[in-house]
Design a protein around this motif. Structure first.
Motif, PDB file in Angstrom:
ATOM      1  N   GLY A   1      75.953  15.463  23.980  1.00 47.23           N
ATOM      2  CA  GLY A   1      74.876  16.415  23.708  1.00 47.23           C
ATOM      3  C   GLY A   1      74.442  17.186  24.938  1.00 47.23           C
ATOM      4  O   GLY A   1      74.266  18.410  24.885  1.00 47.23           O
ATOM      5  N   THR A   2      74.262  16.488  26.049  1.00 43.99           N
ATOM      6  CA  THR A   2      73.845  17.175  27.277  1.00 43.99           C
ATOM      7  C   THR A   2      74.953  18.081  27.808  1.00 43.99           C
ATOM      8  O   THR A   2      74.671  19.143  28.377  1.00 43.99           O
ATOM      9  CB  THR A   2      73.447  16.162  28.362  1.00 43.99           C
ATOM     10  OG1 THR A   2      74.513  15.215  28.557  1.00 43.99           O
ATOM     11  CG2 THR A   2      72.193  15.425  27.970  1.00 43.99           C
ATOM     12  N   ALA A   3      76.213  17.682  27.627  1.00 45.55           N
ATOM     13  CA  ALA A   3      77.327  18.538  28.044  1.00 45.55           C
ATOM     14  C   ALA A   3      77.322  19.851  27.272  1.00 45.55           C
ATOM     15  O   ALA A   3      77.472  20.933  27.846  1.00 45.55           O
ATOM     16  CB  ALA A   3      78.653  17.810  27.835  1.00 45.55           C
TER      17      ALA A   3
ATOM     18  N   VAL B   1      79.497  25.140  22.352  1.00 50.78           N
ATOM     19  CA  VAL B   1      79.175  23.963  21.551  1.00 50.78           C
ATOM     20  C   VAL B   1      80.426  23.106  21.366  1.00 50.78           C
ATOM     21  O   VAL B   1      80.367  21.868  21.456  1.00 50.78           O
ATOM     22  CB  VAL B   1      78.594  24.378  20.180  1.00 50.78           C
ATOM     23  CG1 VAL B   1      78.481  23.170  19.247  1.00 50.78           C
ATOM     24  CG2 VAL B   1      77.247  25.059  20.355  1.00 50.78           C
ATOM     25  N   PHE B   2      81.555  23.767  21.136  1.00 54.72           N
ATOM     26  CA  PHE B   2      82.813  23.037  20.961  1.00 54.72           C
ATOM     27  C   PHE B   2      83.470  22.721  22.299  1.00 54.72           C
ATOM     28  O   PHE B   2      83.907  21.593  22.538  1.00 54.72           O
ATOM     29  CB  PHE B   2      83.774  23.862  20.098  1.00 54.72           C
ATOM     30  CG  PHE B   2      83.323  24.051  18.678  1.00 54.72           C
ATOM     31  CD1 PHE B   2      83.464  23.025  17.753  1.00 54.72           C
ATOM     32  CD2 PHE B   2      82.738  25.237  18.271  1.00 54.72           C
ATOM     33  CE1 PHE B   2      83.046  23.188  16.432  1.00 54.72           C
ATOM     34  CE2 PHE B   2      82.303  25.410  16.961  1.00 54.72           C
ATOM     35  CZ  PHE B   2      82.454  24.382  16.044  1.00 54.72           C
TER      36      PHE B   2
ATOM     37  N   ALA C   1      73.704   2.638  31.190  1.00 53.24           N
ATOM     38  CA  ALA C   1      74.635   3.745  31.003  1.00 53.24           C
ATOM     39  C   ALA C   1      74.166   4.628  29.853  1.00 53.24           C
ATOM     40  O   ALA C   1      73.607   4.145  28.857  1.00 53.24           O
ATOM     41  CB  ALA C   1      76.029   3.202  30.724  1.00 53.24           C
ATOM     42  N   LEU C   2      74.367   5.913  29.987  1.00 51.24           N
ATOM     43  CA  LEU C   2      73.996   6.832  28.922  1.00 51.24           C
ATOM     44  C   LEU C   2      74.896   6.625  27.717  1.00 51.24           C
ATOM     45  O   LEU C   2      76.085   6.355  27.856  1.00 51.24           O
ATOM     46  CB  LEU C   2      74.121   8.275  29.413  1.00 51.24           C
ATOM     47  CG  LEU C   2      73.167   8.710  30.529  1.00 51.24           C
ATOM     48  CD1 LEU C   2      73.515  10.120  30.982  1.00 51.24           C
ATOM     49  CD2 LEU C   2      71.722   8.647  30.076  1.00 51.24           C
ATOM     50  N   SER C   3      74.328   6.764  26.540  1.00 54.62           N
ATOM     51  CA  SER C   3      75.130   6.645  25.326  1.00 54.62           C
ATOM     52  C   SER C   3      76.065   7.845  25.216  1.00 54.62           C
ATOM     53  O   SER C   3      75.813   8.909  25.794  1.00 54.62           O
ATOM     54  CB  SER C   3      74.229   6.575  24.093  1.00 54.62           C
ATOM     55  OG  SER C   3      73.531   7.804  23.922  1.00 54.62           O
ATOM     56  N   LYS C   4      77.142   7.676  24.459  1.00 57.70           N
ATOM     57  CA  LYS C   4      78.113   8.765  24.320  1.00 57.70           C
ATOM     58  C   LYS C   4      77.498   9.978  23.622  1.00 57.70           C
ATOM     59  O   LYS C   4      77.844  11.121  23.929  1.00 57.70           O
ATOM     60  CB  LYS C   4      79.341   8.278  23.543  1.00 57.70           C
ATOM     61  CG  LYS C   4      80.148   7.210  24.285  1.00 57.70           C
ATOM     62  CD  LYS C   4      80.587   7.698  25.656  1.00 57.70           C
ATOM     63  CE  LYS C   4      81.344   6.628  26.423  1.00 57.70           C
ATOM     64  NZ  LYS C   4      81.644   7.041  27.812  1.00 57.70           N
TER      65      LYS C   4
ATOM     66  N   GLY D   1      82.374  15.640  27.470  1.00 49.53           N
ATOM     67  CA  GLY D   1      82.195  14.384  26.761  1.00 49.53           C
ATOM     68  C   GLY D   1      83.473  13.563  26.711  1.00 49.53           C
ATOM     69  O   GLY D   1      83.462  12.349  26.964  1.00 49.53           O
ATOM     70  N   LEU D   2      84.592  14.221  26.402  1.00 48.14           N
ATOM     71  CA  LEU D   2      85.870  13.510  26.359  1.00 48.14           C
ATOM     72  C   LEU D   2      86.299  13.051  27.745  1.00 48.14           C
ATOM     73  O   LEU D   2      86.924  11.995  27.894  1.00 48.14           O
ATOM     74  CB  LEU D   2      86.952  14.401  25.742  1.00 48.14           C
ATOM     75  CG  LEU D   2      86.833  14.664  24.239  1.00 48.14           C
ATOM     76  CD1 LEU D   2      87.892  15.664  23.790  1.00 48.14           C
ATOM     77  CD2 LEU D   2      86.966  13.369  23.444  1.00 48.14           C
TER      78      LEU D   2
END
Length: 297
Positions: free
Chosen positions: A36-38, A95-96, A28-31, A103-104
């Motif tokens: 970061g990719t998002a 970015v935000f 699984a990808l790390s958070k 991510g969330l």
């Protein structure tokens, strides 16, 4: 011989089958990678659709300034590069917004799956709405900066704020109007983001399936994702345009010199005021570029 070798032969025969059935697991990808990719994807996408957003904002706010929108006159006055006004604030907004939204979403989805043991359609819709609203509230200061920087050049010279960049915009808003100004328009912005989250979760995958079935597209191929995104984007553009218009007006407004008050104070009040004074369809001014932005991004 048969009594001793038969089990061994059976085990040997079963071994290749077990090896075939055994599939390698993907870590699984790390958070941090997810977030970061998002954010990176959101920023890259925004650089492409920013001109459509600028056009939508200017078209939408033209009637607020008491004038018809004219694309040719806008280009003659501001030039083609004027469509990139506010790009720095738009990228910083992503970015935000994109980082926290996607991510969330994955973080909350995975946590809920651990608690419930499943992730069903209702869970995805609820999480999509919640994380969209949270991300919008976090990024609202940059949304205000985007709206102001994108539309400032359309004002008469004496009324322009003449922002020099995103840092100048932020510092001047704090000094001249106070920190709370960054959250003008936050209520329709949050409501819009929640609806976008619901519509995307509720419709995007369904449209992928539909186009794969009726147009014989390979699911998740580029044509399949494009068609599904533009169709899903059309639906939520229609549903959220009044909220987008309310957000633009609340973020761009100035205090009325006669009354000393802001003309727009909330989502419902803004929609009712615009519909009464300019007609309900005024809330849909700039719909085409808004749809291009939503579907494309």
């Amino acid at each position: 011989m048969s009594s001793t070798t038969a089990p061994a032969a059976a085990a040997a025969a079963a071994a290749p089958a077990a090896n075939v059935a055994r599939k390698p697991t993907t870590a699984a990808l790390s958070k941090s990678v997810v977030f970061g990719t998002a954010g990176l994807g959101g920023c890259m996408g925004w650089m492409i659709v920013h001109p459509a957003n600028t056009l939508a904002v200017r078209w939408n706010l033209a009637s607020m300034q008491g004038k018809p929108f004219n694309f040719g006159a806008m280009i003659r006055e501001s030039g083609w590069l004027g469509l990139y006004d506010g790009l720095s604030a738009g990228v910083l907004r992503q970015v935000f917004y994109a980082t926290s939204r996607f991510g969330l979403f994955e973080t909350f989805r995975d946590k809920l799956h651990q608690i419930r043991g499943k992730t069903d359609f209702a869970s995805r819709v609820g999480i999509g709405a919640a994380t969209g609203g949270i991300a919008a509230y976090i990024s609202c200061p940059m949304e205000v900066a985007v709206v102001r920087m994108s539309n400032d050049s359309t004002l008469p010279a004496s009324e322009r704020r003449n922002y020099k960049g995103v840092v100048d915009t932020a510092t001047r808003i704090i000094k001249e109007e106070g920190v709370a100004t960054f959250w003008r328009g936050s209520s329709p912005f949050v409501q819009r983001a929640m609806m976008v989250g619901v519509f995307q979760v509720a419709t995007l995958d369904q449209f992928k399936e539909m186009y794969a079935h009726y147009l014989s597209q390979k699911k998740n191929s580029i044509p399949n994702v494009f068609c599904a995104s533009m169709t899903s984007g059309l639906l939520y553009s229609l549903a959220t345009m009044p909220l987008e218009a309310s957000k633009n007006r609340m973020a761009f407004q100035k205090i009325c010199p006669e009354s000393g008050k802001l003309p727009y104070t909330g989502t419902l009040q803004t929609i009712k005021k615009v519909a009464a004074e300019e007609g309900f369809l005024a809330l849909y001014n700039g719909f085409l570029p808004y749809y291009i932005r939503c579907g494309g991004h």
